[in-house]
Design an enzyme around this catalytic site. Structure first.
Site, short mmCIF file in Angstrom:
data_model
loop_
_atom_site.label_atom_id
_atom_site.label_comp_id
_atom_site.label_asym_id
_atom_site.label_seq_id
_atom_site.Cartn_x
_atom_site.Cartn_y
_atom_site.Cartn_z
N SER A 195 0.82 -1.21 0.00
CA SER A 195 0.00 0.00 0.00
C SER A 195 0.86 1.27 0.00
O SER A 195 1.67 1.46 -0.89
CB SER A 195 -0.93 -0.08 1.21
OG SER A 195 -1.88 0.93 1.16
N HIS A 398 -7.41 -5.40 -0.27
CA HIS A 398 -6.18 -4.71 0.12
C HIS A 398 -5.34 -5.45 1.18
O HIS A 398 -4.11 -5.45 1.10
CB HIS A 398 -6.60 -3.34 0.68
CG HIS A 398 -5.58 -2.27 0.55
ND1 HIS A 398 -5.22 -1.72 -0.65
CD2 HIS A 398 -4.84 -1.63 1.49
CE1 HIS A 398 -4.31 -0.78 -0.45
NE2 HIS A 398 -4.07 -0.70 0.84
#
Ligand SMILES: *[C@@H]1O[C@H](CO)[C@@H](O)[C@H](O)[C@H]1NC(C)=O
Ligand SMILES: *[C@@H]1O[C@H](CO)[C@@H](O)[C@H](O)[C@H]1NC(C)=O
Ligand SMILES: *[C@@H]1O[C@H](CO)[C@@H](O)[C@H](O)[C@H]1NC(C)=O
Ligand SMILES: *[C@@H]1O[C@H](CO)[C@@H](O)[C@H](O)[C@H]1NC(C)=O
Length: 423
Positions: A195, A398
């Site tokens: 990320s 994610h």
């Protein structure tokens, strides 16, 4: 329903902002005063008594010790005075490690812990060490392991929090890479980021292109650069008001958001011991499109003892700017601020043509934050893209890259295919 809730929250903040300006303007807040801090001292005895899973509150060193992986703690000071902690997990194999060291860079609201809290079987830090890699887990400025500075006190001085991922990439990551190379005597590192950790990489390698030479291979999980097509509902809504929210919070003396052991974190940590999937799973679902139940709920309980590890309000606003502008650019300080800082009226885009180090992207269909469309834009800009590997499971989002049991089958083979080929 959630949209409505978010709109209400934003309206409340805006309302408070207006009240603050008009009603309380007789007593303007002295901005040089102390920051407001909501930190609650950790009470481990209490957590133990309430039956928290122990891994929820053990720190990096304690976790590696518990799982029998020797680790070390190192500190490095950045060019601009931030003192960062880097943890090292020594390669756990019989032969001496012949590989380049692997540097792990965590995402937003996370820390080095994110790489090991999935436990010894699938925690990426442990798995790498078992495969004979010398593992270094970085911590950017502002998280609970890296809150010191040569001049500023993070609990008192607003100046401490005057940074975004731009500084993580421009100062924290280069200082960490330098340190690892110097300490190990190797010429290059392998990089694995998650990320915002990948955002930091693009910032570093475009603003300081000499760092490309020090990267043998980089693997980017849930990469974040363009946020033009992000589907994260909360992020989109928050982005609309992020400038105002930043101003408001800074007026009342708040510069750090969702810090470790702040009230919100303590509440999540406690609730997620009881109802992990309902509370924390829902929170992940709203922010990144997580499909509830896909990460073991017991692991979610543990995760929330470690995450919500602080973000500077300015950093949150930088992401808001990316969402609003549809560009991947430096922080917009406003025209006069930009002239002062960059010598130009508008912030420059990060020039991805300069990111010449080899990159493997790992993306996912249900990742709202790092959407498939935005990853496509990134692919088109990276000059040395080896592969964009999209996890072939529809539900993957994610955080599944870090904490889903299926990473054994869906992530590790790809990761080691490249790591082994490049060593
Ligand atoms: C704000 O507070 C600081 C420290 O208490 C003080 O030195 C400063 O003069 C104050 N500024 C104003 C504008 O009141
Ligand atoms: C981790 O916990 C141990 C034991 O409580 C403590 O001595 C150590 O300083 C902690 N490490 C960090 C980096 O916080
Ligand atoms: C990575 O390391 C391998 C083995 O030393 C080498 O053959 C390869 O050229 C390196 N690649 C880069 C981009 O440095
Ligand atoms: C980006 O970097 C490339 C490669 O050095 C260069 O040719 C190009 O002009 C740069 N673009 C901008 C907008 O500065």
């Amino acid at each position: 329903m959630y949209h409505l809730l978010c709109v209400k929250i934003i309206l409340t903040i805006l309302f408070l902002k207006i009240c603050h300006k008009n009603v309380f303007s007789l007593h303007p807040i002295n901005r040089t005063e102390k920051l407001i801090s909501y930190t609650i001292p950790e009470k481990r005895g209490l957590k133990k008594a309430f039956g928290y899973d122990e891994d929820t509150y053990l720190n990096f060193t304690e976790l590696t010790t518990k799982y029998n992986y020797p680790s070390e703690e190192h500190t490095v000071t950045t060019e601009d005075g931030y003192i960062l902690t880097i943890f090292r997990i020594l390669a756990k194999c019989n032969a001496p490690s012949r590989h380049y060291p692997v540097l792990l860079m965590h995402g937003v609201l996370d820390s080095s812990d994110g790489w090991i809290i999935a436990g010894s079987e699938i925690g990426i830090g442990f798995v790498l060490a078992r495969n004979c890699y010398d593992v270094w887990a970085a911590n950017h400025r502002g998280n609970s392991y890296s809150r010191k500075h040569v001049r500023f006190d993070a609990n008192i001085d607003p100046e401490y929090w005057d940074y975004t991922f731009d500084e993580h990439g421009n100062y924290d990551l280069p200082a960490t890479v330098d340190y690892v190379l110097q300490n190990t005597g190797k010429a290059k590192i392998n990089f694995v980021g998650h990320s915002q950790g990948t955002t930091n990489f693009y910032v570093m390698n475009s603003l300081k292109p000499q760092y490309n030479e020090m990267i043998n291979l980089s693997i980017h999980l849930a990469p974040v650069a363009w946020l033009k097509n992000t589907e994260s509902i909360i992020s989109i809504i928050a982005a609309q008001g992020s400038g105002l929210i930043k101003q408001f919070l800074s007026d009342i003396g708040i510069r750090e958001f969702l810090g470790k052991n702040h009230i919100i974190h303590v509440a999540f940590e406690a609730l997620c011991q009881l109802v992990p999937d309902e509370i924390c799973g829902t929170m992940l679902a709203l922010t990144v499109g997580y499909v509830q139940g896909t990460i073991n709920p017991k692991r979610i309980s543990v995760v929330f003892g470690h995450v919500l590890n602080g973000v500077s309000i300015k950093n949150a606003d930088h992401f808001g700017q990316l969402i609003r502008s549809g560009k991947f650019q430096r922080y917009d300080e406003g025209i006069s601020g930009n002239l002062k800082r960059y010598g130009r009226q508008h912030p420059a885009n990060y020039n991805l043509s300069l990111v010449t180090a080899p990159v493997v992207l790992v993306s996912a269909k249900s990742d709202w934050l790092s959407s498939v469309k935005d990853v496509k834009i990134l692919c088109s800009k990276l000059p040395n893209l080896l592969e964009n590997y999209e996890i072939p499971l529809a539900y993957w989002s994610h955080h599944n890259h870090l904490w889903d049991d299926n990473i054994k089958e869906y992530l590790f083979p790809k990761m080691f295919e490249y790591l082994n080929k490049y060593n």
